[in-house]
Scaffold this motif. Structure first.
Motif, PDB file in Angstrom:
ATOM      1  N   TRP A  58       0.814  -1.210   0.000  1.00 44.89           N
ATOM      2  CA  TRP A  58       0.000   0.000   0.000  1.00 44.89           C
ATOM      3  C   TRP A  58       0.847   1.258   0.000  1.00 44.89           C
ATOM      4  CZ3 TRP A  58       1.065   2.947   4.216  1.00 44.89           C
ATOM      5  CH2 TRP A  58       1.605   2.300   5.318  1.00 44.89           C
ATOM      6  N   LEU A  59       2.146   1.115   0.215  1.00 47.97           N
ATOM      7  CA  LEU A  59       3.016   2.281   0.322  1.00 47.97           C
ATOM      8  C   LEU A  59       3.656   2.586  -1.035  1.00 47.97           C
ATOM      9  CD1 LEU A  59       4.080   4.362   2.302  1.00 47.97           C
ATOM     10  CD2 LEU A  59       5.934   2.822   2.839  1.00 47.97           C
ATOM     11  N   HIS A  60       2.872   3.114  -1.938  1.00 49.97           N
ATOM     12  CA  HIS A  60       3.368   3.528  -3.247  1.00 49.97           C
ATOM     13  C   HIS A  60       3.058   5.008  -3.425  1.00 49.97           C
ATOM     14  CE1 HIS A  60       4.446  -0.408  -4.669  1.00 49.97           C
ATOM     15  NE2 HIS A  60       3.275  -0.874  -4.249  1.00 49.97           N
ATOM     16  N   PHE A  61       4.063   5.759  -3.770  1.00 50.04           N
ATOM     17  CA  PHE A  61       3.861   7.190  -3.974  1.00 50.04           C
ATOM     18  C   PHE A  61       4.791   7.669  -5.080  1.00 50.04           C
ATOM     19  CE2 PHE A  61       6.962   6.564  -0.672  1.00 50.04           C
ATOM     20  CZ  PHE A  61       8.016   7.378  -1.054  1.00 50.04           C
ATOM     21  N   ASN A  62       4.425   8.752  -5.700  1.00 54.01           N
ATOM     22  CA  ASN A  62       5.233   9.362  -6.742  1.00 54.01           C
ATOM     23  C   ASN A  62       5.773  10.688  -6.240  1.00 54.01           C
ATOM     24  OD1 ASN A  62       4.755   7.325  -8.598  1.00 54.01           O
ATOM     25  ND2 ASN A  62       2.832   8.264  -9.249  1.00 54.01           N
ATOM     26  N   LEU A  63       7.057  10.888  -6.418  1.00 53.00           N
ATOM     27  CA  LEU A  63       7.658  12.153  -6.022  1.00 53.00           C
ATOM     28  C   LEU A  63       7.298  13.238  -7.024  1.00 53.00           C
ATOM     29  CD1 LEU A  63      11.254  10.988  -5.062  1.00 53.00           C
ATOM     30  CD2 LEU A  63       9.418  11.614  -3.515  1.00 53.00           C
ATOM     31  N   PRO A  64       7.174  14.478  -6.571  1.00 54.60           N
ATOM     32  CA  PRO A  64       6.965  15.573  -7.525  1.00 54.60           C
ATOM     33  C   PRO A  64       8.193  15.713  -8.436  1.00 54.60           C
ATOM     34  CG  PRO A  64       6.619  16.313  -5.254  1.00 54.60           C
ATOM     35  CD  PRO A  64       7.121  14.931  -5.195  1.00 54.60           C
ATOM     36  N   ASP A  65       7.976  16.236  -9.624  1.00 53.00           N
ATOM     37  CA  ASP A  65       9.064  16.357 -10.587  1.00 53.00           C
ATOM     38  C   ASP A  65      10.195  17.232 -10.080  1.00 53.00           C
ATOM     39  OD1 ASP A  65       7.875  14.675 -12.387  1.00 53.00           O
ATOM     40  OD2 ASP A  65       6.843  16.301 -13.454  1.00 53.00           O
ATOM     41  N   TRP A  66       9.866  18.336  -9.390  1.00 56.01           N
ATOM     42  CA  TRP A  66      10.922  19.226  -8.909  1.00 56.01           C
ATOM     43  C   TRP A  66      11.779  18.534  -7.857  1.00 56.01           C
ATOM     44  CZ3 TRP A  66      11.285  20.425  -3.797  1.00 56.01           C
ATOM     45  CH2 TRP A  66      10.169  20.209  -3.009  1.00 56.01           C
ATOM     46  N   LEU A  67      11.177  17.702  -7.001  1.00 54.61           N
ATOM     47  CA  LEU A  67      11.940  16.992  -5.983  1.00 54.61           C
ATOM     48  C   LEU A  67      12.805  15.904  -6.611  1.00 54.61           C
ATOM     49  CD1 LEU A  67      12.573  16.628  -3.018  1.00 54.61           C
ATOM     50  CD2 LEU A  67      10.580  15.136  -2.837  1.00 54.61           C
ATOM     51  N   CYS A  73      20.252  15.971  -8.806  1.00 55.70           N
ATOM     52  CA  CYS A  73      21.403  16.879  -8.770  1.00 55.70           C
ATOM     53  C   CYS A  73      22.283  16.662  -7.548  1.00 55.70           C
ATOM     54  CB  CYS A  73      20.935  18.332  -8.800  1.00 55.70           C
ATOM     55  SG  CYS A  73      20.196  18.800 -10.359  1.00 55.70           S
ATOM     56  N   MET A  74      21.795  15.969  -6.549  1.00 54.56           N
ATOM     57  CA  MET A  74      22.567  15.774  -5.329  1.00 54.56           C
ATOM     58  C   MET A  74      23.843  14.978  -5.583  1.00 54.56           C
ATOM     59  SD  MET A  74      21.172  17.526  -3.078  1.00 54.56           S
ATOM     60  CE  MET A  74      21.960  17.002  -1.582  1.00 54.56           C
ATOM     61  N   LYS A  75      23.868  14.157  -6.625  1.00 56.22           N
ATOM     62  CA  LYS A  75      25.085  13.410  -6.904  1.00 56.22           C
ATOM     63  C   LYS A  75      26.215  14.332  -7.348  1.00 56.22           C
ATOM     64  CE  LYS A  75      23.986  12.237 -11.677  1.00 56.22           C
ATOM     65  NZ  LYS A  75      23.773  11.172 -12.628  1.00 56.22           N
ATOM     66  N   TRP A  76      25.884  15.544  -7.784  1.00 58.82           N
ATOM     67  CA  TRP A  76      26.909  16.531  -8.129  1.00 58.82           C
ATOM     68  C   TRP A  76      27.192  17.473  -6.970  1.00 58.82           C
ATOM     69  CZ3 TRP A  76      29.243  15.175 -12.348  1.00 58.82           C
ATOM     70  CH2 TRP A  76      28.537  14.497 -13.328  1.00 58.82           C
ATOM     71  N   VAL A  77      26.175  17.777  -6.185  1.00 54.92           N
ATOM     72  CA  VAL A  77      26.325  18.757  -5.107  1.00 54.92           C
ATOM     73  C   VAL A  77      27.151  18.202  -3.962  1.00 54.92           C
ATOM     74  CG1 VAL A  77      25.023  20.082  -3.391  1.00 54.92           C
ATOM     75  CG2 VAL A  77      24.197  19.936  -5.733  1.00 54.92           C
TER      76      VAL A  77
END
Length: 108
Positions: A58-67, A73-77
């Motif tokens: 039951w724990l299925h969710f979609n992240l917003p596109d901006w998130l 980008c965190m792999k670069w930051v």
């Protein structure tokens, strides 16, 4: 420090450009690639090792596109922030070494 960061970014972008544009456009058909059928390996792996049973159905969710873009980008930051922190530490260490050298009496 800014110059070093720019050099690192230029290197990363240069290598990225090679992998993104040059390598896919090379004709690799002349290499005699072996044809291996490794589909039988999936049958050896037990289903309980995938740990899918720990994630509730039951724990299925979609992240917003901006998130999703921020997390991509965190792999670069993160490496850049770590490099900046290490460089600040190095500058502080060299300053302390220089101050301690100046305070020592010079033998003549």
């Amino acid at each position: 420090m800014i110059l070093a960061t720019a050099e690192v970014l230029a290197g990363i972008l240069g290598v990225g450009a090679i992998f993104a544009f040059l390598i896919p456009n090379i004709d690799w058909s002349w290499i005699p690639w072996p044809s291996l059928d490794l589909s039988w390996l999936r049958d050896l792996w037990p289903d309980w090792l995938t740990l899918r049973w720990l994630w509730p159905s039951w724990l299925h969710f979609n992240l917003p596109d901006w998130l999703r873009q921020v997390l991509a980008c965190m792999k670069w930051v993160v490496p850049i922030v770590v490099a900046i922190a290490v460089s600040f530490n190095e500058v502080r260490r060299r300053r302390l070494r220089k101050i301690s050298r100046q305070e020592q009496p010079q033998d003549e």
